[in-house]
Write an enzyme that holds these catalytic residues in place. Structure first.
Site, PDB file in Angstrom:
ATOM      1  CE  LYS A 116      -4.443  -1.924   2.135  1.00 40.49           C
ATOM      2  NZ  LYS A 116      -3.948  -2.851   1.929  1.00 40.49           N
ATOM      3  CD  GLU A 200      -3.921   5.573   3.998  1.00 45.12           C
ATOM      4  OE1 GLU A 200      -3.430   5.392   3.016  1.00 45.12           O
ATOM      5  OE2 GLU A 200      -5.300   5.360   4.447  1.00 45.12           O
ATOM      6  CG  HIS A 235     -11.849  -2.220   9.340  1.00 42.61           C
ATOM      7  ND1 HIS A 235     -12.126  -0.397   9.472  1.00 42.61           N
ATOM      8  CD2 HIS A 235     -11.215  -2.058  10.495  1.00 42.61           C
ATOM      9  CE1 HIS A 235     -11.523  -0.570  10.703  1.00 42.61           C
ATOM     10  NE2 HIS A 235     -11.407  -0.405  10.974  1.00 42.61           N
ATOM     11  NE  ARG A 292      -8.278  -9.821  -3.421  1.00 39.52           N
ATOM     12  CZ  ARG A 292      -9.587  -8.933  -3.081  1.00 39.52           C
ATOM     13  NH1 ARG A 292     -10.941  -8.856  -3.806  1.00 39.52           N
ATOM     14  NH2 ARG A 292      -9.112  -8.076  -1.738  1.00 39.52           N
TER      15      ARG A 292
END
Length: 666
Positions: A116, A200, A235, A292
């Site tokens: 990421k 973040e 999440h 994917r």
């Protein structure tokens, strides 16, 4: 097009890929673990190969073994599905080295998006706006804590290498950062083999909107519009829909163009998803790219009329994209609801168990079910607890939502605890109907979505009684048929009782409440004495095992499933459990020792954070369990002293097992 492919996955996605292959005339090879020997995906494929024991690390994640099966079976290509090896660049490289086509993006693209942190840097170069955060390589806990303080709480710790909510923790206070960081790193390492994380800014009440992209080897790239995946727990997505409500054409073009730029920037090939965090004002930020096919791809298929698995196969075989951007259009609206074996009332902890009864809505062009399980299958601790994906389509959002609610009412699962009742409450909520969506939806409407359990109604009690009497009648009929004197009055169940009047009392336990219902036999019906008064009742079983009943002149259809002493009553989309019991045994059940902490789910002890004799404070982490790829922390309910610990790290525990005991401070 390929002649034969291997599907390196299990469950509903393996079944989904196999179905498209069968339609295209492509032969399929399944792989399975010892736990999945009788699984549905094994039955659907043309051949199946055992790859190892139940744990995924020893079977579905054994890349060398899967490549060996591909070579020995003559498969030309491998479809990885999602999860497991689907975003593993090493596996993609190994496929290439073995001369086997990997039905997915190039390994370099997986590498680029697999981290990421690296992905954020690439997107910054491509001009895609990013959420403020730290995406660097310095993983020192103190450095990450300093970065979090600079960003400003709340922050989100995310596994750099993964997705699906694994290795992700929201942190609201600096004093919690170290504990949550350690948990995120552990979970990331266990799920993806990489403990690196990024930090973040946590955006309050954002929407989660993703764009489906596709690219081919000739450099063509398109987007197939967006999906709204805002409604989440832990999440992870619960309900997805396409198109995103309130998405104007201008914003759709901007997000679609940004997603295509992202795909082109890394030389992407195949199916991918670019995920964005979107403010309520419409501004959007790149979050990650999943290299994917996504779990929620069916809603895109429903609104575009395209088979994305077929697109994957054609692109991997070297063909151009089946359609250009100007040939793609949105038709109607679609929802996907993920049906899980889990307990929503217990923080959505995964559940396990045998599926004793399974009844699904009738499939048609507007109702689709993607599943890998059947009645009689077991949901185990080894894999994701998803039972099925329920997908519906209609001409507009209100029509699709009505269809979803009806399909959920018709979906019956008895065995492991499921989230079906929760999904019914969610999709019936006025805010969901009004498309007032964001990632905090479930938390904000918690009270309405998790109401207090309701006591059994007179209708439920009457249905339970009728089911018991019909069961007794059926058993008596079987005994009579096997008897030398089938006409003996001893086989009768019509109310003939020696030296007694014609009535019977049934005892039920409804949660903590004991209820007795007296039934008087009458010609052709029963007169039931219920808490709310008397009612005339009669019923019979139809060919499907359902009960056709008449309760005081109201005619209904119901399903009652008996598992031991437990009755599950399903009627008009509502489900209720009762236990038939002997009132003389009330209060004699085994009791859990006061002060003990028990396992909320079956799983494995990841770590023990205290020792016997330790003084602990309320809320302190004591032990960490892992099951179905998720971690759960056992915390102290009050200040006290740890008396003893029953399990060590690495040991497996069953649901309800005593883990440790605490003597509370006086």
């Amino acid at each position: 097009m390929f002649e034969k492919i291997l599907i390196a996955n299990r469950g509903e996605i393996a079944c989904r890929v196999a179905q498209t292959c069968r339609r295209l005339g492509v032969r399929t090879v399944a792989v399975y673990s010892e736990a999945d020997a009788q699984a549905r995906h094994v039955q659907l494929c043309d051949e199946a190969w055992l790859v190892g024991p139940a744990p995924a690390r020893e079977s579905y994640l054994d890349a060398e073994r899967i490549l060996e099966v591909a070579r020995r079976s003559g498969a030309e290509a491998i479809h990885p599905g999602y999860g497991f090896l689907s975003e593993n660049p090493t596996f993609a490289h190994a496929c290439e080295a073995a001369g086997i086509t990997f039905i997915g993006p190039p390994a370099a693209a997986i590498d680029a998006m697999g981290s990421k942190s690296a992905a954020k840097a690439l997107m910054a170069e491509a001009g895609v706006p990013l959420v403020p955060g730290y995406h660097g390589d310095n993983q020192d806990p103190e450095h990450l804590a300093e970065a979090a303080a600079e960003i400003g709480y709340p922050v989100l710790i995310k596994a750099s290498a993964g997705g699906g909510g694994k290795g992700m923790r929201r942190v609201d206070r600096p004093e919690d950062f170290a504990t949550e960081l350690a948990a995120a790193k552990r979970e990331s390492a266990a799920s993806f083999g990489d403990e690196q994380v990024l930090v973040e800014k946590y955006l309050l009440q954002p929407r989660h909107i993703e764009v489906q992209v596709f690219a081919d080897t000739a450099g063509n790239a398109v987007h197939l519009f967006e999906r709204d995946c805002s409604v989440q727990r832990r999440h992870q997505k619960v309900v997805e829909e396409a198109p995103a409500p309130g998405m104007g054409e201008q914003r759709r073009r901007e997000m679609g163009a940004a997603a295509v730029r992202a795909a082109r920037a890394i030389g992407y090939v195949g199916a991918g998803t670019v995920e964005f965090i979107v403010h309520q004002d419409g501004s959007f930020y790149f979050m990650e790219m999943n290299t994917r096919l996504q779990v929620e791809h069916p809603v895109t298929e429903m609104i575009t009329g395209e088979d994305l698995v077929e697109w994957q196969l054609r692109v991997a075989a070297g063909e151009s994209l089946p359609r250009g951007q100007d040939q793609l259009a949105i038709h109607g609206h679609a929802f996907e609801a993920r049906i899980y074996a889990e307990d929503p009332a217990n923080d959505f902890l995964p559940a396990t168990g045998l599926i004793h009864h399974l009844r699904t809505p009738e499939e048609n062009p507007r109702v689709r079910i993607d599943t890998g399980v059947r009645e009689g299958d077991e949901v185990s601790i080894h894999y994701d607890p998803m039972i099925a994906k329920l997908i519906v389509w209609d001409g507009d959002r209100p029509g699709a939502l009505r269809r979803l609610r009806r399909a959920l009412a018709d979906y019956q699962v008895v065995g492991p605890t499921t989230n079906i009742t929760f999904l019914q409450a969610l999709t019936a909520h006025p805010a969901f109907s009004a498309a007032e969506l964001d990632t905090a939806f479930i938390d904000r409407h918690h009270e309405a979505l998790f109401p207090e359990p309701q006591a059994a109604s007179d209708r439920v009690l009457a249905l339970a009684c009728l089911a018991e009497f019909l069961r007794i009648d059926a058993e008596a009929a079987r005994r009579a048929a096997a008897s030398a004197d089938p006409y003996s009055p001893w086989h009768a169940t019509s109310g003939w009782v020696l030296n007694d009047d014609n009535h019977h009392t049934l005892h039920f336990r409804d949660g903590d409440r004991d209820i007795s219902v007296t039934a008087h036999y009458r010609e052709g019906h029963y007169l039931l004495e219920l808490p709310g008064g008397e009612i005339r009742a009669r019923g019979q079983l139809d060919g499907n095992g359902d009960m056709r009943v008449d309760l005081g002149g109201v005619r209904l259809t119901a399903t009652v499933v008996r598992d031991g002493a437990t009755l599950t009553i399903i009627c008009d989309g509502l489900t209720h459990e009762l236990v038939c019991h002997d009132p003389l045994t009330v209060g004699m059940e085994d009791e859990v020792r006061e002060g003990s902490l028990t396992a909320p789910m079956p799983g494995t002890v990841v770590s023990v954070l205290v020792t016997a004799g330790d003084q602990v404070s309320e809320g302190q982490a004591l032990m960490v369990l892992e099951a179905m790829k998720m971690e759960y922390t056992i915390k102290a309910p009050a200040d006290g002293v740890v008396e003893h610990i029953a399990f060590s790290a690495g040991e497996q525990v069953s649901e309800g097992a005593e883990l440790l005991a605490i003597a509370a401070n006086e």
